[in-house]
Design an enzyme around this catalytic site. Structure first.
Site, short mmCIF file in Angstrom:
data_model
loop_
_atom_site.label_atom_id
_atom_site.label_comp_id
_atom_site.label_asym_id
_atom_site.label_seq_id
_atom_site.Cartn_x
_atom_site.Cartn_y
_atom_site.Cartn_z
N GLN A 97 0.86 -1.19 0.00
CA GLN A 97 0.00 0.00 0.00
C GLN A 97 0.89 1.24 0.00
OE1 GLN A 97 -2.53 0.54 3.43
NE2 GLN A 97 -3.76 2.12 2.44
N THR A 98 0.71 2.13 -0.97
CA THR A 98 1.54 3.34 -1.06
C THR A 98 0.77 4.60 -0.70
OG1 THR A 98 1.04 3.49 -3.44
CG2 THR A 98 3.07 2.35 -2.81
N VAL A 99 -0.54 4.60 -0.92
CA VAL A 99 -1.37 5.75 -0.54
C VAL A 99 -2.20 5.34 0.68
CG1 VAL A 99 -3.18 7.36 -1.23
CG2 VAL A 99 -1.48 6.59 -2.90
N HIS A 103 -8.40 1.79 -0.70
CA HIS A 103 -8.79 1.79 -2.11
C HIS A 103 -8.76 0.38 -2.68
CE1 HIS A 103 -4.42 2.41 -1.90
NE2 HIS A 103 -4.33 1.78 -3.06
#
Length: 287
Positions: A97-99, A103
């Site tokens: 997960q980067t953000v 989502h």
């Protein structure tokens, strides 16, 4: 914790990112194309409230998000007719997960596209470890770690104690059956001067000794399970699987272990009887 004002997804939801390719926005959910779609029609579906991880969602938000994912997937399948569709959700940096805003990726797939997903070969845990992992997660899912009543625990402990008692009685019964058997066998071997009958008696001692050692092993395993349940450890309610009390990754051995064989309840009883039989057999062989 990321400030929602600095979250790129929150900017898109608020309408502050003019470059965003917005698919739709409702009161609860927003869907849009990512900055660099992996395939044609690659879409992100996010909740409008800033929630960093999947487990931060409320039940109602999860329902709204699930319905939106389904609605968007149906639209993508209808409009683009892909050969397949990946639905990907990553929570935490270890899961890529980067953000830090929940989502879901909806990725349409075609044979030979540039999207790659690789699963490792083989299982991460052996069968027994998977059983224990499943039980721990089921206990957490059902809330048993915090909702097990004291009376239920007492009943669970009584069930385990009944097995311990049965193993102890079986051990005692094996000794009671063996003593007259070896007395008759060794006595007959001496009076009839039969070497093979003496060996038969030795074999009986070995068989009963292994059985008794296994009874002891099972008794110890259930005593350990008893201690785990009494301490309130994450054991499913009324589970009678002693493997759940062993560390994850422990291999199950169905044969008695050396500590069981040399236990005071086994070796001092069956050892002398076996030596006596071997002595009788040796005496008969030398005659």
């Amino acid at each position: 914790m990321v400030n929602p004002a600095a979250c790129p997804f929150c900017e898109i939801i608020a309408g502050d990112d003019a470059s965003a390719r917005l698919m739709y926005r409702s009161q609860e959910v927003t869907a849009f194309f990512p900055l660099e779609p992996a395939t044609r029609g690659h879409t992100l579906v996010v909740p409008n409230r800033h929630a960093a991880e999947l487990t931060d969602l409320t039940a109602s938000e999860a329902r709204d998000l699930g319905e939106a994912v389904l609605k968007t997937a149906q639209a993508i399948r209808s409009a683009l007719a892909p050969e397949g569709l990946n639905v990907i959700q990553s929570t935490g940096a270890a899961a890529t997960q980067t953000v830090p805003h929940v989502h879901f990726h909806l990725v349409p797939r075609w044979s030979g596209d540039r999207m790659t997903l690789h699963w490792p070969a083989g299982a991460a845990e052996d069968d027994q470890s998977q059983t224990r992992t499943l039980a721990v997660i089921q206990a957490a899912l059902c809330g048993e770690q915090t909702t097990v009543e004291a009376e239920d625990r007492r009943q669970h402990l009584s069930f385990i104690q009944a097995v311990v008692t049965r193993m102890s009685q079986a051990s005692s019964a094996s000794k009671s059956w063996l003593l007259p058997l070896v007395t008759v066998t060794y006595g007959y071997a001496i009076t009839s001067k039969s070497f093979f009958v003496a060996l038969l008696g030795c074999l009986a001692v070995l068989v009963f000794g292994l059985l008794d050692a296994n009874y002891l092993k099972q008794e110890r395993a259930f005593r350990k399970l008893y201690d785990e349940v009494a301490a309130g450890r994450p054991i499913p309610a009324f589970s009678m699987n002693p493997a759940l009390a062993s560390p994850v990754g422990t291999r199950v051995n169905y044969w008695p272990d050396w500590p069981d064989v040399r236990s005071w309840a086994v070796a001092p009883v069956y050892g002398p009887l076996l030596l006596a039989g071997l002595g009788v057999a040796g005496w008969l062989l030398c005659r």
